[in-house]
Scaffold this active site. Structure first.
Site, PDB file in Angstrom:
ATOM      1  N   PRO A  10      17.602  50.441  14.621  1.00  0.00           N
ATOM      2  CA  PRO A  10      18.619  51.290  14.008  1.00  0.00           C
ATOM      3  C   PRO A  10      18.622  51.258  12.486  1.00  0.00           C
ATOM      4  O   PRO A  10      18.394  50.217  11.872  1.00  0.00           O
ATOM      5  CB  PRO A  10      19.934  50.727  14.559  1.00  0.00           C
ATOM      6  N   ASN A  11      18.851  52.423  11.942  1.00  0.00           N
ATOM      7  CA  ASN A  11      19.014  52.671  10.511  1.00  0.00           C
ATOM      8  C   ASN A  11      17.728  52.575   9.698  1.00  0.00           C
ATOM      9  O   ASN A  11      17.732  52.861   8.512  1.00  0.00           O
ATOM     10  CB  ASN A  11      20.083  51.750   9.906  1.00  0.00           C
ATOM     11  N   ARG A  18      18.758  53.994   1.941  1.00  0.00           N
ATOM     12  CA  ARG A  18      19.827  53.063   2.336  1.00  0.00           C
ATOM     13  C   ARG A  18      19.643  51.734   1.624  1.00  0.00           C
ATOM     14  O   ARG A  18      18.627  51.065   1.792  1.00  0.00           O
ATOM     15  CB  ARG A  18      19.795  52.846   3.850  1.00  0.00           C
ATOM     16  N   TYR A  23      16.525  46.860   0.529  1.00  0.00           N
ATOM     17  CA  TYR A  23      15.379  47.262   1.348  1.00  0.00           C
ATOM     18  C   TYR A  23      14.266  47.953   0.579  1.00  0.00           C
ATOM     19  O   TYR A  23      13.227  48.254   1.157  1.00  0.00           O
ATOM     20  CB  TYR A  23      15.866  48.172   2.486  1.00  0.00           C
ATOM     21  N   ASN A  74      10.916  45.324  14.388  1.00  0.00           N
ATOM     22  CA  ASN A  74      11.979  45.247  13.388  1.00  0.00           C
ATOM     23  C   ASN A  74      13.202  45.835  14.078  1.00  0.00           C
ATOM     24  O   ASN A  74      13.400  47.045  14.085  1.00  0.00           O
ATOM     25  CB  ASN A  74      11.630  46.022  12.121  1.00  0.00           C
ATOM     26  N   ALA A  77      19.758  45.404  12.898  1.00  0.00           N
ATOM     27  CA  ALA A  77      20.957  44.647  13.263  1.00  0.00           C
ATOM     28  C   ALA A  77      20.952  44.198  14.720  1.00  0.00           C
ATOM     29  O   ALA A  77      21.621  43.214  15.064  1.00  0.00           O
ATOM     30  CB  ALA A  77      22.203  45.470  12.968  1.00  0.00           C
ATOM     31  N   GLU A  98       8.837  39.149  15.337  1.00  0.00           N
ATOM     32  CA  GLU A  98      10.066  39.676  14.737  1.00  0.00           C
ATOM     33  C   GLU A  98       9.805  39.922  13.255  1.00  0.00           C
ATOM     34  O   GLU A  98       9.219  39.083  12.577  1.00  0.00           O
ATOM     35  CB  GLU A  98      11.198  38.653  14.909  1.00  0.00           C
ATOM     36  N   HIS A 100      11.442  41.563   9.461  1.00  0.00           N
ATOM     37  CA  HIS A 100      12.542  42.069   8.629  1.00  0.00           C
ATOM     38  C   HIS A 100      12.029  42.316   7.215  1.00  0.00           C
ATOM     39  O   HIS A 100      11.229  41.535   6.696  1.00  0.00           O
ATOM     40  CB  HIS A 100      13.694  41.062   8.561  1.00  0.00           C
ATOM     41  N   ARG A 107      20.923  36.057   3.279  1.00  0.00           N
ATOM     42  CA  ARG A 107      21.987  37.062   3.349  1.00  0.00           C
ATOM     43  C   ARG A 107      23.200  36.518   4.116  1.00  0.00           C
ATOM     44  O   ARG A 107      23.348  35.312   4.259  1.00  0.00           O
ATOM     45  CB  ARG A 107      21.426  38.340   3.974  1.00  0.00           C
TER      46      ARG A 107
END
Length: 147
Positions: A10-11, A18, A23, A74, A77, A98, A100, A107
């Site tokens: 998502p996103n 964004r 990012y 990726n 969230a 995984e 990111h 964070r």
């Protein structure tokens, strides 16, 4: 030919616009082009997908069985919330990495928890768009070491 599914959650379709301070300015299309060029140079098959819906991501993971040799995920969230994605990866029987863009450990506290890492062969985070290339190389190395 070794085939890798790069699956984005998502996103991530909003990359480049964004929160560029977190990012970066690189778009998902830019990353896909970079990954495709890298895959071609290293004789890798590549499927590159993005979806905002958890169920669709699960369907893609299930469909990867018998089609791909590994998954780079990726999950955005969903990494921190989705037991269902963790179960799908575990059930698929394919190695997963995984991924990111940001260093999730630097964070917010809730981002320090990963359900995906529990079933992944490794985690790459904090290297921005270059992390995708690192993940492809890591998966290729992992698959080659298994024979």
């Amino acid at each position: 030919m070794t085939s890798i599914l790069v699956l984005n959650g998502p996103n991530l379709n909003l990359m480049g616009v964004r929160q560029p301070e977190v990012y970066g300015h690189t778009t998902l299309s830019d990353i896909e082009a970079m990954c495709r060029a890298h895959a071609t140079a290293h004789d890798l098959g590549l499927a590159f997908e993005q979806n905002n819906h958890e169920g669709v991501l699960i369907d893609r993971i299930h469909a990867a069985r018998g089609t791909h040799d590994g998954i780079v995920l990726n999950a955005g969230a969903y990494t921190h919330t989705s037991v269902a994605l963790m179960d799908a990866l575990s059930s698929a029987g394919l190695p997963a990495i995984e991924l990111h863009l940001s260093n999730v450990h630097a964070r917010e506290e809730f981002r320090h928890v990963s359900h995906i890492a529990k079933v992944a062969v490794g985690v790459i985070c904090g290297f921005g768009a270059q992390g995708y290339i690192l993940a492809l190389d890591a998966m290729r190395g992992h698959l080659e070491s298994r024979g």
